[in-house]
Scaffold this motif. Structure first.
Motif, PDB file in Angstrom:
ATOM      1  N   VAL A  68      -2.249   5.428   3.440  1.00  0.00           N
ATOM      2  CA  VAL A  68      -2.546   5.494   2.015  1.00  0.00           C
ATOM      3  C   VAL A  68      -3.992   5.071   1.778  1.00  0.00           C
ATOM      4  N   LYS A  70      -5.653   5.547  -1.531  1.00  0.00           N
ATOM      5  CA  LYS A  70      -5.795   5.060  -2.907  1.00  0.00           C
ATOM      6  C   LYS A  70      -4.441   5.134  -3.585  1.00  0.00           C
ATOM      7  N   GLY A  71      -4.123   4.141  -4.426  1.00  0.00           N
ATOM      8  CA  GLY A  71      -2.846   4.152  -5.128  1.00  0.00           C
ATOM      9  C   GLY A  71      -1.735   3.605  -4.251  1.00  0.00           C
ATOM     10  N   ALA A  72      -0.570   4.229  -4.332  1.00  0.00           N
ATOM     11  CA  ALA A  72       0.584   3.783  -3.548  1.00  0.00           C
ATOM     12  C   ALA A  72       1.598   4.913  -3.484  1.00  0.00           C
ATOM     13  N   ILE A  73       2.425   4.890  -2.442  1.00  0.00           N
ATOM     14  CA  ILE A  73       3.498   5.870  -2.299  1.00  0.00           C
ATOM     15  C   ILE A  73       4.820   5.117  -2.149  1.00  0.00           C
ATOM     16  N   GLU A  86       0.999   0.562  -0.234  1.00  0.00           N
ATOM     17  CA  GLU A  86      -0.215   0.560  -1.044  1.00  0.00           C
ATOM     18  C   GLU A  86      -1.432   0.996  -0.240  1.00  0.00           C
ATOM     19  N   ALA A  87      -2.523   1.233  -0.957  1.00  0.00           N
ATOM     20  CA  ALA A  87      -3.780   1.612  -0.323  1.00  0.00           C
ATOM     21  C   ALA A  87      -4.165   0.582   0.737  1.00  0.00           C
ATOM     22  N   ASN A 105       4.755   9.267  -5.990  1.00  0.00           N
ATOM     23  CA  ASN A 105       3.713   8.433  -6.571  1.00  0.00           C
ATOM     24  C   ASN A 105       4.242   7.933  -7.908  1.00  0.00           C
ATOM     25  N   GLU A 107       2.951   5.549  -9.569  1.00  0.00           N
ATOM     26  CA  GLU A 107       1.870   4.826 -10.232  1.00  0.00           C
ATOM     27  C   GLU A 107       1.381   5.594 -11.465  1.00  0.00           C
ATOM     28  N   THR A 111      -2.574   9.126  -6.415  1.00  0.00           N
ATOM     29  CA  THR A 111      -2.498   8.544  -5.073  1.00  0.00           C
ATOM     30  C   THR A 111      -3.081   9.534  -4.079  1.00  0.00           C
TER      31      THR A 111
END
Length: 233
Positions: A68, A70-73, A86-87, A105, A107, A111
């Motif tokens: 990852v 950027k962001g989060a999965i 997370e990133a 995603n 968020e 992501t």
């Protein structure tokens, strides 16, 4: 040998919720010269829109590493595993005899991630499926290689995979260099951010560098860079 594959030359598709580039033949993209690199079968560069993702779908006999950026999965699978990666962190799913999973995603922003598929060793086909995730803070890979996932004995607390391969990452400050001993094995390297030279060959952000027949590579950062490398037989 270093074959630099410019980002603009990659296959891919924009589905609205998913904007993806494929370093190797995948889905609707087919290129006979880019089927795999050793046991490395897939390297997808995914941008996933907020509040969207991949609904449940099956996999079998594949080592799937998600890096990852950027962001989060958020992961959920048929084994009952759930987790948010997370990133800067990594998750690994060994599909083995078969597993169904979903990745979303959840968020409020986009992501971005690399999803990397590696073929398992022939003597490790048909094993029970597993999933795991691990935080790998970027400070742990500043100016050095951190082994993120590995099928080798002695690679410490790296996430395990059922393949004679390694996934490593590093952050390199502008003007600094970092060596990696391939010892004649294949390597595939992508700068997640920044621009670098690999043995004098320029590689820009999100380009791919397919490497073979070299004992050692020297990565020189032209600007602050974050790089991911897969080493495989």
């Amino acid at each position: 040998m270093i074959d630099v594959r410019d980002f603009d030359s990659l296959g891919g598709a924009n589905h609205g919720w998913l904007d993806t580039k494929h370093h190797f033949s995948f889905a609707g993209y087919h290129d006979e010269s880019r089927m795999h690199w050793g046991a490395l079968r897939v390297w997808n560069d995914d941008h996933i829109a907020a509040r969207s993702g991949f609904p449940p779908h099956p996999h079998r006999d594949m080592e799937i590493i998600t890096y990852v950026r950027k962001g989060a999965i958020t992961h959920k699978d048929s084994l009952g595993n759930e987790g948010r990666t997370e990133a800067g962190d990594v998750q690994v799913m060994s599909a083995g005899t078969g597993i169904q999973h979903a990745e979303y995603n959840m968020e409020d922003g986009e992501t971005t991630l690399f999803q990397i598929w590696i073929l398992p060793d022939k003597d490790k086909l048909g094993l029970p499926p597993t999933w795991g995730a691990k935080p790998f803070p970027k400070t742990d890979r500043a100016g050095q290689w951190a082994i993120l996932a590995s099928g080798r004995e002695g690679d410490g607390d790296a996430l395990p995979i059922n393949a004679d391969a390694r996934v490593v990452g590093a952050t390199i400050k502008a003007g600094e260099t970092l060596d990696y001993a391939l010892k004649g094995r294949k390597g595939y390297l992508v700068p997640a951010t920044g621009s670098i030279e690999v043995n004098g060959e320029f590689v820009n952000e999100r380009d791919g560098a397919a490497i073979a027949d070299l004992d050692t590579i020297t990565v020189s950062a032209l600007e602050d860079s974050e790089v991911v490398l897969v080493e495989t037989a």
